[in-house]
Design a protein around this motif. Structure first.
Motif, short mmCIF file in Angstrom:
data_model
loop_
_atom_site.label_atom_id
_atom_site.label_comp_id
_atom_site.label_asym_id
_atom_site.label_seq_id
_atom_site.Cartn_x
_atom_site.Cartn_y
_atom_site.Cartn_z
N MET A 1 -11.26 -9.03 0.14
CA MET A 1 -9.76 -8.81 0.67
C MET A 1 -9.51 -7.13 1.21
SD MET A 1 -6.98 -10.52 1.09
CE MET A 1 -7.04 -11.63 -0.02
N ILE A 2 -9.10 -7.14 2.39
CA ILE A 2 -8.75 -5.84 2.96
C ILE A 2 -7.42 -5.29 2.59
CG2 ILE A 2 -8.52 -4.52 5.23
CD1 ILE A 2 -10.39 -6.69 6.38
N ARG A 3 -7.31 -4.33 1.87
CA ARG A 3 -5.79 -3.91 1.32
C ARG A 3 -5.34 -2.84 2.61
NH1 ARG A 3 -6.00 -1.21 -2.78
NH2 ARG A 3 -4.44 -2.13 -4.18
N VAL A 4 -4.09 -3.13 2.78
CA VAL A 4 -3.64 -2.31 3.71
C VAL A 4 -2.25 -1.50 3.36
CG1 VAL A 4 -2.54 -2.31 6.18
CG2 VAL A 4 -4.46 -3.79 5.63
N VAL A 5 -1.83 -0.34 3.80
CA VAL A 5 -0.85 0.40 3.68
C VAL A 5 0.01 0.60 5.16
CG1 VAL A 5 0.64 2.23 3.15
CG2 VAL A 5 -0.98 1.25 1.41
N VAL A 40 1.48 9.60 1.99
CA VAL A 40 0.46 10.27 0.95
C VAL A 40 0.58 9.69 -0.51
CG1 VAL A 40 -0.60 12.34 0.36
CG2 VAL A 40 0.31 12.27 2.52
N ALA A 41 1.75 9.62 -0.99
CA ALA A 41 1.87 9.13 -2.28
C ALA A 41 1.34 7.71 -2.47
CB ALA A 41 3.28 9.40 -2.64
N ARG A 42 1.61 6.81 -1.59
CA ARG A 42 1.24 5.47 -1.71
C ARG A 42 -0.21 5.19 -1.55
NH1 ARG A 42 4.25 2.14 -4.15
NH2 ARG A 42 4.20 0.30 -2.61
N VAL A 43 -0.62 5.90 -0.54
CA VAL A 43 -2.22 5.83 -0.27
C VAL A 43 -2.86 6.38 -1.69
CG1 VAL A 43 -4.11 6.80 0.92
CG2 VAL A 43 -1.85 5.82 1.96
N ARG A 44 -2.54 7.47 -2.34
CA ARG A 44 -3.16 7.90 -3.48
C ARG A 44 -2.97 7.10 -4.78
NH1 ARG A 44 -1.36 14.37 -2.44
NH2 ARG A 44 -2.96 14.86 -1.48
N ASP A 45 -1.95 6.21 -4.61
CA ASP A 45 -1.53 5.54 -5.81
C ASP A 45 -2.44 4.09 -5.67
OD1 ASP A 45 -0.49 4.27 -8.21
OD2 ASP A 45 0.91 3.37 -6.79
N LEU A 46 -2.33 3.60 -4.51
CA LEU A 46 -2.87 2.28 -4.11
C LEU A 46 -4.31 2.45 -3.47
CD1 LEU A 46 0.31 0.91 -2.52
CD2 LEU A 46 -0.62 0.24 -4.63
N ARG A 47 -4.89 3.37 -3.02
CA ARG A 47 -6.04 3.33 -2.36
C ARG A 47 -6.45 2.22 -1.77
NH1 ARG A 47 -8.39 7.72 -4.65
NH2 ARG A 47 -7.69 8.54 -6.71
N PRO A 48 -5.59 2.11 -0.36
CA PRO A 48 -5.91 0.94 0.60
C PRO A 48 -7.24 1.29 1.16
CG PRO A 48 -4.50 2.42 1.24
CD PRO A 48 -4.73 2.77 0.14
N ASP A 49 -7.76 -0.01 1.78
CA ASP A 49 -8.86 0.20 2.95
C ASP A 49 -8.24 0.78 4.19
OD1 ASP A 49 -10.83 -1.20 1.12
OD2 ASP A 49 -9.43 -2.91 1.43
N VAL A 50 -7.28 0.38 4.47
CA VAL A 50 -6.69 0.92 5.90
C VAL A 50 -5.15 1.41 5.75
CG1 VAL A 50 -6.23 0.04 8.34
CG2 VAL A 50 -8.34 -0.93 6.99
#
Length: 221
Positions: A1-5, A40-50
């Motif tokens: 599964m590709i995780r996206v923000v 930035v906060a969401r990416v650091r928390d969720l660590r998405p692929d894209v």
């Protein structure tokens, strides 16, 4: 599964991207952000692929957010696709240098958006779509020869040939066909070039190719 923000200050854009991507069986939009700081906060928390990153956002724009994310060693697996317009985003060249892995325009075809997310998630830069080629051609003239040409001297003649074709936006399959190599051999050459030059991905190879003077502006379709 590709995780996206999805990071965009317009709720309608975020909702549209989410609806389109969530309809795909292999893609999951795990978060949204409306500001650079929030992205930035969401990416650091969720660590998405894209991350689909809008350039123009309040409270830390997309360029700043891209720099923060790509500078974080713990987020090396996250790829950023900048969502932009040709006319308005004068900072696109800086976003490339900061580590963005590709570009889309907001009115891109749905199939192209989905395809681009999958390409980025696979670790490839979005150099094949014609929209990105035109964008790179547009900003190439703004890049100055700031990288010493001797940097490229660490490459073999064959690796220089491959790097020129990467700068033209060719895929590994296309490079192989042009140079009469197998796609696997072409991929191996690209991997070695990335390692020798310390580049994050193929987009940064394009920047280095221009900044070193290895190639000049002017992609061909």
């Amino acid at each position: 599964m590709i995780r996206v923000v999805v990071a965009d200050d317009q709720q309608l854009i975020r909702a549209g991207f989410r609806a389109l991507l969530d309809a795909e069986p292999d893609i999951d939009v795990v978060g949204e952000a409306s500001t650079g700081v929030d992205a930035v906060a969401r990416v650091r928390d969720l660590r998405p692929d894209v991350v689909l990153m809008d350039i123009r956002m309040p409270d830390g724009d997309g360029l700043w957010a891209t720099e923060q994310i790509t500078a974080d060693a713990t987020l090396v697996g996250t790829r950023i696709v900048v969502v932009t317009t040709f006319e308005l985003d004068e900072y696109v060249g800086q976003a490339i240098a900061a580590g963005a892995s590709g570009f889309l325009v907001k009115d891109t075809e749905p199939v192209e958006l989905i395809r681009s997310v999958r390409i980025a998630a696979a670790g490839d830069a979005l150099l094949s779509p014609s929209v990105t080629r035109r964008l790179l051609e547009r900003i190439a003239g703004r890049l100055h020869a700031s990288v010493p040409s001797r940097l490229i001297e660490v490459l073999t003649d064959r690796e220089r040939e491959v790097m020129v074709l990467v700068a033209e936006g060719l895929s590994n399959d296309e490079i192989g066909a042009r140079l009469f190599l197998s796609p696997l051999t072409a991929k191996t050459h690209v991997s070695r070039i990335l390692a020798k030059l310390g580049a994050r991905d193929r987009v940064q190879l394009v920047v280095l190719a221009y900044e070193s003077g290895l190639v000049s502006p002017g992609f061909t379709d």
